[in-house]
Motif scaffolding. Sequence first.
Motif, PDB file in Angstrom:
ATOM      1  N   UNK A 162       0.812  -1.213   0.000  1.00  0.00           N
ATOM      2  CA  UNK A 162       0.000   0.000   0.000  1.00  0.00           C
ATOM      3  C   UNK A 162       0.846   1.265   0.000  1.00  0.00           C
ATOM      4  N   UNK A 163       2.162   1.095   0.008  1.00  0.00           N
ATOM      5  CA  UNK A 163       3.052   2.245   0.024  1.00  0.00           C
ATOM      6  C   UNK A 163       3.331   2.768   1.425  1.00  0.00           C
ATOM      7  N   UNK A 164       2.880   2.038   2.437  1.00  0.00           N
ATOM      8  CA  UNK A 164       3.125   2.450   3.816  1.00  0.00           C
ATOM      9  C   UNK A 164       4.525   2.020   4.238  1.00  0.00           C
ATOM     10  N   UNK A 165       5.195   2.902   4.952  1.00  0.00           N
ATOM     11  CA  UNK A 165       6.531   2.612   5.455  1.00  0.00           C
ATOM     12  C   UNK A 165       6.416   1.543   6.531  1.00  0.00           C
ATOM     13  N   UNK A 166       7.172   0.457   6.395  1.00  0.00           N
ATOM     14  CA  UNK A 166       7.111  -0.640   7.361  1.00  0.00           C
ATOM     15  C   UNK A 166       7.970  -0.377   8.587  1.00  0.00           C
ATOM     16  N   UNK A 167       8.806   0.649   8.525  1.00  0.00           N
ATOM     17  CA  UNK A 167       9.732   0.931   9.610  1.00  0.00           C
ATOM     18  C   UNK A 167      11.042   0.181   9.468  1.00  0.00           C
ATOM     19  N   UNK A 168      11.125  -0.690   8.468  1.00  0.00           N
ATOM     20  CA  UNK A 168      12.336  -1.476   8.231  1.00  0.00           C
ATOM     21  C   UNK A 168      13.164  -0.820   7.127  1.00  0.00           C
TER      22      UNK A 168
ATOM     23  N   UNK B 149       4.237  -3.117  -9.539  1.00  0.00           N
ATOM     24  CA  UNK B 149       4.482  -1.717  -9.862  1.00  0.00           C
ATOM     25  C   UNK B 149       3.555  -0.861  -9.018  1.00  0.00           C
ATOM     26  N   UNK B 150       4.058   0.215  -8.536  1.00  0.00           N
ATOM     27  CA  UNK B 150       3.239   1.190  -7.829  1.00  0.00           C
ATOM     28  C   UNK B 150       3.622   2.554  -8.370  1.00  0.00           C
ATOM     29  N   UNK B 151       2.802   3.080  -9.229  1.00  0.00           N
ATOM     30  CA  UNK B 151       3.068   4.390  -9.799  1.00  0.00           C
ATOM     31  C   UNK B 151       1.996   5.324  -9.280  1.00  0.00           C
ATOM     32  N   UNK B 152       2.420   6.337  -8.580  1.00  0.00           N
ATOM     33  CA  UNK B 152       1.512   7.299  -7.968  1.00  0.00           C
ATOM     34  C   UNK B 152       1.792   8.654  -8.586  1.00  0.00           C
TER      35      UNK B 152
ATOM     36  N   UNK C  52      13.365   6.209  -5.483  1.00  0.00           N
ATOM     37  CA  UNK C  52      13.484   7.343  -4.574  1.00  0.00           C
ATOM     38  C   UNK C  52      13.858   6.948  -3.146  1.00  0.00           C
ATOM     39  N   UNK C  53      14.900   6.148  -2.973  1.00  0.00           N
ATOM     40  CA  UNK C  53      15.380   5.791  -1.644  1.00  0.00           C
ATOM     41  C   UNK C  53      14.514   4.801  -0.890  1.00  0.00           C
ATOM     42  N   UNK C  54      13.626   4.112  -1.605  1.00  0.00           N
ATOM     43  CA  UNK C  54      12.745   3.135  -0.961  1.00  0.00           C
ATOM     44  C   UNK C  54      12.538   1.957  -1.905  1.00  0.00           C
ATOM     45  N   UNK C  55      12.118   0.832  -1.314  1.00  0.00           N
ATOM     46  CA  UNK C  55      11.737  -0.316  -2.127  1.00  0.00           C
ATOM     47  C   UNK C  55      10.344  -0.780  -1.723  1.00  0.00           C
ATOM     48  N   UNK C  56       9.601  -1.281  -2.699  1.00  0.00           N
ATOM     49  CA  UNK C  56       8.373  -2.023  -2.441  1.00  0.00           C
ATOM     50  C   UNK C  56       8.765  -3.487  -2.419  1.00  0.00           C
ATOM     51  N   UNK C  57       8.251  -4.232  -1.475  1.00  0.00           N
ATOM     52  CA  UNK C  57       8.624  -5.637  -1.353  1.00  0.00           C
ATOM     53  C   UNK C  57       7.623  -6.588  -1.991  1.00  0.00           C
TER      54      UNK C  57
END
Length: 106
Positions: free
Chosen positions: A31-37, A80-83, A71-76
């Motif tokens: 969902x694009x939420x930061x997991x904290x990891x 594809x997540x294009x916003x 942009x300094x993050x990964x989706x696991x």
Amino acid sequence: MALVALSNTSDWELQFEDTQDVRGFRVLDQDGSDTGATVTDMIVDTDAERVTMIEVSDGKQYPAADISIGDGAIYVTGDYHVNEDGPTFTRYSEMEGYGTVRRRTT
């Protein structure tokens, strides 16, 4: 198959380190939420000369082919997540030479 953490070897390096070294990147869920990891390491198959797994700070591992980078993050999720209001992520497996490692020459 010989697996080694990239941070534990001086014999191997990413071929495209400037665009594919995701260590330290934030980890986002589907969902694009930061997991904290954050990404702590990249696991290399030295026989295949390729990164096969991504290891994160919460102890989980994900197949490298199933992550998307941006942009300094990964989706696991591997999706594809294009916003339109946010960054564009590219699936790791579709990047040129994704996860390719080579033996250091120096």
